[in-house]
Scaffold this active site. Structure first.
Site: not given
Length: 203
Positions: A76-78
């Site tokens: 994931a990347d935020t």
């Protein structure tokens, strides 16, 4: 509510303790592998912000694929977005100060791209979640006090909604865990879809 099915041999490709904590709290079983990918500092001019987050999540998953061909890799990347500006993890305290001053009193978006990848079969599933966050107006003294805690380090937008005594967030619309770093509602949907495709492939 029953926990949605998870893939066998699940790997979390992330150095984020918060993502691991969210998965453990939900009852998932997984192994953590830190991806070697270095995140770019700037957004490609022809890629929208959601696609940017999704691409980084996929590249993180892909970066450990060779060593784990038979696992299902979750990454994931935020990113935090205000207008046309993207705020990732602050480089240092000065960058965190600039970020929090910019976000003070604003309504901004937090976007997390989520990727599932099974290297050997080349099956992949990529999506993203968006949460709107309203930040209270912040004085410099409030920001400096927070910066002294060091809690800003490694967090997109330089703040953590889960931090004790969070002085920033006034209101959210959307997934709370998305702002923490992993939208658990979206992940449950993706696991269900992943299982559905696996059953169809086996049949």
């Amino acid at each position: 509510m029953a926990m949605p099915p998870q893939p066998d041999r699940l790997i979390l490709a992330s150095a984020s303790p918060r993502r691991a904590e969210l998965l453990r709290a939900a009852g998932y079983r997984f192994k953590v592998v830190h991806p070697p990918l270095e995140e770019p500092d700037e957004l490609h001019p022809h890629v929208d912000v959601a696609s940017h987050a999704e691409s980084l999540a996929f590249f993180k998953a892909s970066s450990i694929a060779v060593d784990h061909p038979d696992a299902t890799i979750l990454a994931a990347d935020t990113i935090t977005v205000l207008g046309e500006e993207i705020f990732g993890k602050p480089a240092d305290r000065a960058d965190a100060l600039r970020t929090l001053r910019a976000l003070s009193g604003t309504l901004h978006s937090v976007i997390t791209g989520v990727a599932l990848l099974h290297p050997r079969s080349e099956h992949r599933l990529i999506n993203h979640a968006v949460t709107t966050v309203r930040v209270r107006p912040l004085s410099d003294s409030t920001i400096e006090t927070y910066l002294d805690t060091g809690q800003w380090q490694g967090k997109a937008g330089a703040y953590g909604i889960q931090d004790e005594g969070d002085p920033f967030v006034e209101k959210t619309e959307g997934s709370f865990t998305n702002v923490v770093g992993l939208p658990m509602e979206l992940l449950a949907e993706m696991f269900r879809e992943w299982q559905r495709v696996a059953v169809m492939a086996a049949g």
